[in-house]
Design a protein around this motif. Structure first.
Motif, PDB file in Angstrom:
ATOM      1  N   SER A 244       0.831  -1.194   0.000  1.00 42.47           N
ATOM      2  CA  SER A 244       0.000   0.000   0.000  1.00 42.47           C
ATOM      3  C   SER A 244       0.873   1.255   0.000  1.00 42.47           C
ATOM      4  CB  SER A 244      -0.903  -0.009   1.239  1.00 42.47           C
ATOM      5  OG  SER A 244      -1.737   1.121   1.256  1.00 42.47           O
ATOM      6  N   GLY A 245       0.552   2.198  -0.867  1.00 46.25           N
ATOM      7  CA  GLY A 245       1.285   3.446  -0.936  1.00 46.25           C
ATOM      8  C   GLY A 245       2.492   3.438  -1.844  1.00 46.25           C
ATOM      9  N   VAL A 246       2.757   2.315  -2.514  1.00 49.10           N
ATOM     10  CA  VAL A 246       3.942   2.220  -3.351  1.00 49.10           C
ATOM     11  C   VAL A 246       3.782   2.959  -4.682  1.00 49.10           C
ATOM     12  CG1 VAL A 246       3.425   0.118  -4.664  1.00 49.10           C
ATOM     13  CG2 VAL A 246       5.784   0.592  -3.947  1.00 49.10           C
ATOM     14  N   GLY A 247       2.527   3.229  -5.069  1.00 49.50           N
ATOM     15  CA  GLY A 247       2.299   4.001  -6.293  1.00 49.50           C
ATOM     16  C   GLY A 247       1.625   3.239  -7.414  1.00 49.50           C
ATOM     17  N   LYS A 248       0.871   2.232  -7.096  1.00 53.77           N
ATOM     18  CA  LYS A 248       0.217   1.423  -8.133  1.00 53.77           C
ATOM     19  C   LYS A 248      -0.815   2.240  -8.905  1.00 53.77           C
ATOM     20  CE  LYS A 248      -1.229  -1.564  -5.085  1.00 53.77           C
ATOM     21  NZ  LYS A 248      -0.591  -0.942  -3.881  1.00 53.77           N
ATOM     22  N   SER A 249      -1.694   2.926  -8.181  1.00 53.63           N
ATOM     23  CA  SER A 249      -2.753   3.690  -8.839  1.00 53.63           C
ATOM     24  C   SER A 249      -2.191   4.877  -9.616  1.00 53.63           C
ATOM     25  CB  SER A 249      -3.769   4.172  -7.798  1.00 53.63           C
ATOM     26  OG  SER A 249      -4.396   3.069  -7.160  1.00 53.63           O
ATOM     27  N   GLU A 250      -1.157   5.523  -9.061  1.00 50.63           N
ATOM     28  CA  GLU A 250      -0.529   6.643  -9.764  1.00 50.63           C
ATOM     29  C   GLU A 250       0.097   6.175 -11.075  1.00 50.63           C
ATOM     30  OE1 GLU A 250      -0.276   5.928  -6.647  1.00 50.63           O
ATOM     31  OE2 GLU A 250      -0.756   7.716  -5.451  1.00 50.63           O
ATOM     32  N   THR A 251       0.707   4.996 -11.041  1.00 47.85           N
ATOM     33  CA  THR A 251       1.293   4.436 -12.262  1.00 47.85           C
ATOM     34  C   THR A 251       0.207   4.125 -13.282  1.00 47.85           C
ATOM     35  OG1 THR A 251       3.129   3.478 -11.010  1.00 47.85           O
ATOM     36  CG2 THR A 251       2.679   2.545 -13.183  1.00 47.85           C
TER      37      THR A 251
ATOM     38  N   LYS B  33     -15.917  -0.426 -10.463  1.00 53.73           N
ATOM     39  CA  LYS B  33     -15.883  -0.289 -11.926  1.00 53.73           C
ATOM     40  C   LYS B  33     -15.698   1.165 -12.344  1.00 53.73           C
ATOM     41  CE  LYS B  33     -18.680  -1.324 -16.042  1.00 53.73           C
ATOM     42  NZ  LYS B  33     -19.940  -1.916 -16.528  1.00 53.73           N
ATOM     43  N   GLU B  34     -14.676   1.423 -13.168  1.00 51.11           N
ATOM     44  CA  GLU B  34     -14.355   2.724 -13.746  1.00 51.11           C
ATOM     45  C   GLU B  34     -13.701   3.692 -12.761  1.00 51.11           C
ATOM     46  OE1 GLU B  34     -17.930   4.255 -15.448  1.00 51.11           O
ATOM     47  OE2 GLU B  34     -18.146   2.620 -16.913  1.00 51.11           O
ATOM     48  N   PHE B  35     -13.567   3.292 -11.487  1.00 54.07           N
ATOM     49  CA  PHE B  35     -13.003   4.195 -10.486  1.00 54.07           C
ATOM     50  C   PHE B  35     -11.513   3.951 -10.275  1.00 54.07           C
ATOM     51  CE2 PHE B  35     -17.490   4.319  -8.792  1.00 54.07           C
ATOM     52  CZ  PHE B  35     -17.707   5.636  -9.165  1.00 54.07           C
ATOM     53  N   LEU B  36     -10.783   5.051 -10.061  1.00 47.43           N
ATOM     54  CA  LEU B  36      -9.366   5.009  -9.747  1.00 47.43           C
ATOM     55  C   LEU B  36      -9.135   5.937  -8.567  1.00 47.43           C
ATOM     56  CD1 LEU B  36      -6.495   4.016 -10.700  1.00 47.43           C
ATOM     57  CD2 LEU B  36      -6.345   6.161 -11.964  1.00 47.43           C
ATOM     58  N   SER B  37      -8.492   5.433  -7.518  1.00 48.57           N
ATOM     59  CA  SER B  37      -8.273   6.216  -6.308  1.00 48.57           C
ATOM     60  C   SER B  37      -6.835   6.702  -6.244  1.00 48.57           C
ATOM     61  CB  SER B  37      -8.593   5.370  -5.071  1.00 48.57           C
ATOM     62  OG  SER B  37      -8.380   6.116  -3.892  1.00 48.57           O
ATOM     63  N   LEU B  38      -6.662   8.028  -6.172  1.00 52.21           N
ATOM     64  CA  LEU B  38      -5.331   8.622  -6.118  1.00 52.21           C
ATOM     65  C   LEU B  38      -5.163   9.374  -4.802  1.00 52.21           C
ATOM     66  CD1 LEU B  38      -4.986  10.125  -9.720  1.00 52.21           C
ATOM     67  CD2 LEU B  38      -4.092   7.952  -8.884  1.00 52.21           C
ATOM     68  N   ARG B  39      -4.079   9.070  -4.096  1.00 53.69           N
ATOM     69  CA  ARG B  39      -3.788   9.798  -2.868  1.00 53.69           C
ATOM     70  C   ARG B  39      -3.603  11.279  -3.172  1.00 53.69           C
ATOM     71  NH1 ARG B  39      -2.063   4.758  -1.536  1.00 53.69           N
ATOM     72  NH2 ARG B  39      -2.376   4.117   0.641  1.00 53.69           N
ATOM     73  N   SER B  40      -4.117  12.107  -2.289  1.00 52.23           N
ATOM     74  CA  SER B  40      -4.063  13.574  -2.373  1.00 52.23           C
ATOM     75  C   SER B  40      -5.052  14.134  -3.387  1.00 52.23           C
ATOM     76  CB  SER B  40      -2.654  14.081  -2.731  1.00 52.23           C
ATOM     77  OG  SER B  40      -1.700  13.636  -1.795  1.00 52.23           O
ATOM     78  N   ILE B  41      -5.622  13.292  -4.243  1.00 52.17           N
ATOM     79  CA  ILE B  41      -6.593  13.754  -5.243  1.00 52.17           C
ATOM     80  C   ILE B  41      -7.983  13.246  -4.915  1.00 52.17           C
ATOM     81  CG2 ILE B  41      -7.215  13.787  -7.687  1.00 52.17           C
ATOM     82  CD1 ILE B  41      -4.658  15.309  -7.033  1.00 52.17           C
ATOM     83  N   GLY B  42      -8.089  11.955  -4.622  1.00 55.38           N
ATOM     84  CA  GLY B  42      -9.370  11.357  -4.314  1.00 55.38           C
ATOM     85  C   GLY B  42      -9.800  10.350  -5.363  1.00 55.38           C
ATOM     86  N   LEU B  43     -11.088  10.100  -5.413  1.00 53.06           N
ATOM     87  CA  LEU B  43     -11.643   9.091  -6.311  1.00 53.06           C
ATOM     88  C   LEU B  43     -11.953   9.720  -7.667  1.00 53.06           C
ATOM     89  CD1 LEU B  43     -12.358   6.071  -5.948  1.00 53.06           C
ATOM     90  CD2 LEU B  43     -14.721   6.781  -5.558  1.00 53.06           C
ATOM     91  N   LEU B  44     -11.476   9.066  -8.737  1.00 47.81           N
ATOM     92  CA  LEU B  44     -11.709   9.541 -10.099  1.00 47.81           C
ATOM     93  C   LEU B  44     -12.534   8.527 -10.870  1.00 47.81           C
ATOM     94  CD1 LEU B  44      -8.090  10.685 -11.106  1.00 47.81           C
ATOM     95  CD2 LEU B  44      -9.844  12.037  -9.944  1.00 47.81           C
ATOM     96  N   ASN B  45     -13.430   9.023 -11.700  1.00 47.79           N
ATOM     97  CA  ASN B  45     -14.112   8.174 -12.664  1.00 47.79           C
ATOM     98  C   ASN B  45     -13.399   8.376 -13.992  1.00 47.79           C
ATOM     99  OD1 ASN B  45     -15.948   7.308 -14.807  1.00 47.79           O
ATOM    100  ND2 ASN B  45     -17.483   7.085 -13.191  1.00 47.79           N
ATOM    101  N   VAL B  46     -12.617   7.391 -14.415  1.00 46.92           N
ATOM    102  CA  VAL B  46     -11.756   7.576 -15.586  1.00 46.92           C
ATOM    103  C   VAL B  46     -12.560   7.738 -16.874  1.00 46.92           C
ATOM    104  CG1 VAL B  46      -9.830   6.364 -14.505  1.00 46.92           C
ATOM    105  CG2 VAL B  46     -11.446   5.086 -15.936  1.00 46.92           C
TER     106      VAL B  46
END
Length: 306
Positions: free
Chosen positions: A157-164, A200-213
């Motif tokens: 957790s926190g390694v940067g998977k969602s950011e990547t 489905k369709e959601f991506l969670s980014l730290r400091s930004i929040g939940l995004l619907n791509v």
């Protein structure tokens, strides 16, 4: 063991229920359907009675060529095995004995509404049942489709998977699942990656929040499912742990008995992780085509000394 019911098929394919309306909870445990051709001529040695039975134009035309008594006998011989249901993909008119037997034995008799061939319907039906009945597990990670290949990105957790994953989406690749990835075993060599519907369709980014791509980047930014080709693990940088070998020995991660090629990427400020994932995907594709950059490099060296 996972199960489907006849009612699931009725809803999924908008099938018309001709008989057995009170027995739609009949379980389906086999992921392949069957056309009873040999069985209609009396061969029952390998009759898969647990499968959904499909009657298409060929079967219907054959039955109509029989005498009334013979047609009744042929149909009765199959109905007595109590398959989960019968689905007719051709016009069922004239099959009064099939309807009669199904009523007597409380077997669901269904009929397609869409004008399509039996083979087309069976392809869709089998694909649906294989996925619905597949063994599955949920893993923590992100699943993306890069150059048409499914890639599972794992790490603490926190390694940067969602950011990547977000960077990859910006490069034109597609998100499949974030946080919880559902893996389904479709065959001894095939793992399918998908989402758990809630994310489905959601991506969670730290400091930004939940995004619907899809809302942010359009429909092309999301894919519902993908076959997993690579398992990539993101790890924190460990000093002196990396080497510059021409080609690393291939390692694998086991998911439900299916071995998926594993790649480890260590993180450090300035490393283009998304670019490395693209390189890993392209390199894997070249290997599938029989090409090895290391082998070509060694051949060049050998030619220099010869």
């Amino acid at each position: 063991m996972k199960t489907l019911t006849v009612e699931n098929l009725v809803k999924q394919f908008s099938l018309k229920v001709l008989t057995g309306v009170h027995n739609l909870q009949q379980p389906i445990t086999q992921p392949r359907s069957h056309r009873p051709g040999l069985e209609f001529v009396g061969h029952f040695d390998f009759f898969p009675t647990e499968r959904v039975q499909i009657l298409g134009r060929k079967e219907i035309n054959y039955l109509h060529k029989l005498s009334i008594d013979e047609r009744q006998m042929r149909i009765g011989n199959i109905v007595k095995y109590h398959p989960p249901c019968f689905i007719v993909t051709a016009r069922p008119e004239g099959l009064t004995y099939l309807t009669q037997y199904c009523i007597e034995e409380n077997i669901p008799l269904l009929c397609t509404n869409e004008p399509e061939t039996t083979s087309e319907f069976m392809m869709k039906l089998d694909s649906y049942m294989v996925k619905a009945l597949a063994e599955e597990i949920a893993v923590h990670g992100v699943c993306v489709n890069v150059y048409g290949m499914g890639i599972l990105i794992r790490g603490k957790s926190g390694v940067g998977k969602s950011e990547t994953a977000h960077t990859l989406i910006g490069k034109g690749h597609r998100l499949v699942a974030d946080d919880i990835v559902v893996l389904k075993k479709l065959s001894p060599r095939t793992i399918l990656g998908t989402h758990d519907e809630k994310t489905k369709e959601f991506l969670s980014l730290r400091s930004i929040g939940l995004l619907n791509v899809v809302r942010l980047y359009g429909r092309k930014a999301f894919q519902d499912e993908t076959r997993i080709a690579l398992d990539i693990e993101l790890k924190k940088w460990e000093k002196n742990s990396l080497n510059n070998e021409l080609e690393h020995e291939q390692t694998f991660t086991d998911y439900m008995g299916v071995k998926v090629p594993h790649v480890e990427i260590q993180l450090q400020p300035g490393r283009d992780v998304a670019g490395l994932i693209e390189a890993a995907a392209n390199n894997w594709l070249l290997k599938q085509q029989g090409y090895s950059a290391a082998e070509e490099f060694m051949k060049r060296l050998e030619s220099e000394f010869n």
